[in-house]
Scaffold this motif. Structure first.
Motif, PDB file in Angstrom:
ATOM      1  N   TYR A  38       0.837  -1.205   0.000  1.00 40.65           N
ATOM      2  CA  TYR A  38       0.000   0.000   0.000  1.00 40.65           C
ATOM      3  C   TYR A  38       0.870   1.252   0.000  1.00 40.65           C
ATOM      4  N   TRP A  40       0.597   5.917  -0.404  1.00 40.30           N
ATOM      5  CA  TRP A  40      -0.218   7.127  -0.526  1.00 40.30           C
ATOM      6  C   TRP A  40      -0.225   7.579  -1.970  1.00 40.30           C
ATOM      7  N   SER A  41      -1.369   8.068  -2.418  1.00 46.83           N
ATOM      8  CA  SER A  41      -1.529   8.508  -3.793  1.00 46.83           C
ATOM      9  C   SER A  41      -2.311   9.819  -3.831  1.00 46.83           C
ATOM     10  N   PRO A  43      -4.552  12.178  -6.293  1.00 46.89           N
ATOM     11  CA  PRO A  43      -5.267  12.117  -7.567  1.00 46.89           C
ATOM     12  C   PRO A  43      -4.630  13.029  -8.618  1.00 46.89           C
ATOM     13  N   THR A  56      -7.099  15.815  -1.345  1.00 48.39           N
ATOM     14  CA  THR A  56      -7.431  14.396  -1.296  1.00 48.39           C
ATOM     15  C   THR A  56      -6.165  13.568  -1.400  1.00 48.39           C
ATOM     16  N   ILE A  57      -5.978  12.692  -0.462  1.00 45.42           N
ATOM     17  CA  ILE A  57      -4.906  11.699  -0.561  1.00 45.42           C
ATOM     18  C   ILE A  57      -5.594  10.343  -0.429  1.00 45.42           C
ATOM     19  N   THR A  58      -5.322   9.481  -1.386  1.00 47.08           N
ATOM     20  CA  THR A  58      -5.948   8.168  -1.374  1.00 47.08           C
ATOM     21  C   THR A  58      -4.877   7.106  -1.125  1.00 47.08           C
ATOM     22  N   ILE A  59      -5.299   5.887  -1.049  1.00 48.55           N
ATOM     23  CA  ILE A  59      -4.376   4.770  -0.863  1.00 48.55           C
ATOM     24  C   ILE A  59      -4.368   3.945  -2.137  1.00 48.55           C
ATOM     25  N   GLY A  60      -3.171   3.701  -2.642  1.00 48.05           N
ATOM     26  CA  GLY A  60      -2.992   2.829  -3.796  1.00 48.05           C
ATOM     27  C   GLY A  60      -2.450   1.496  -3.337  1.00 48.05           C
TER      28      GLY A  60
END
Length: 100
Positions: A38, A40-41, A43, A56-60
């Motif tokens: 996993y 941090w990603s 967009p 926005t920080i998502t999980i890749g």
């Protein structure tokens, strides 16, 4: 910050990629192990909006990115531009794992 777009000749990019990959292969062998799955990603629409902090920080997931690339290898006719994003995820993990 308005300037001309950076022009990247794809043949030179391909050559640089080959040289970097040869270097990794010479030191790590024909397979690399990624210690983490996993990450941090940010967009894409926020990634290059440098004046503004990402909202926005998502999980890749590297295993998911790699699965997309394996699917591409199994069916090259289904290539889409986003395969480069998945490739970048995996390449960044390899680079950071071998740079230590």
């Amino acid at each position: 910050m308005d300037s001309e777009p950076l022009q990247i000749p794809l043949d030179q990019l391909r050559h640089a990629f080959e040289l970097a990959l040869q270097h990794i292969e010479a030191s790590a062998g024909s397979t690399v192990a990624l210690a983490h799955d996993y990450f941090w990603s940010v967009p894409g629409d926020e990634l290059y909006d440098v004046p503004n902090e990402p909202r926005t920080i998502t999980i890749g997931q590297l295993s998911e990115s790699w699965q997309h690339l394996e699917d591409l290898l199994a069916d090259p006719d289904r290539a889409v531009g986003h395969h480069l994003v998945w490739l970048a995820d995996v390449l960044r993990a390899i680079a950071q794992g071998t740079a230590q």
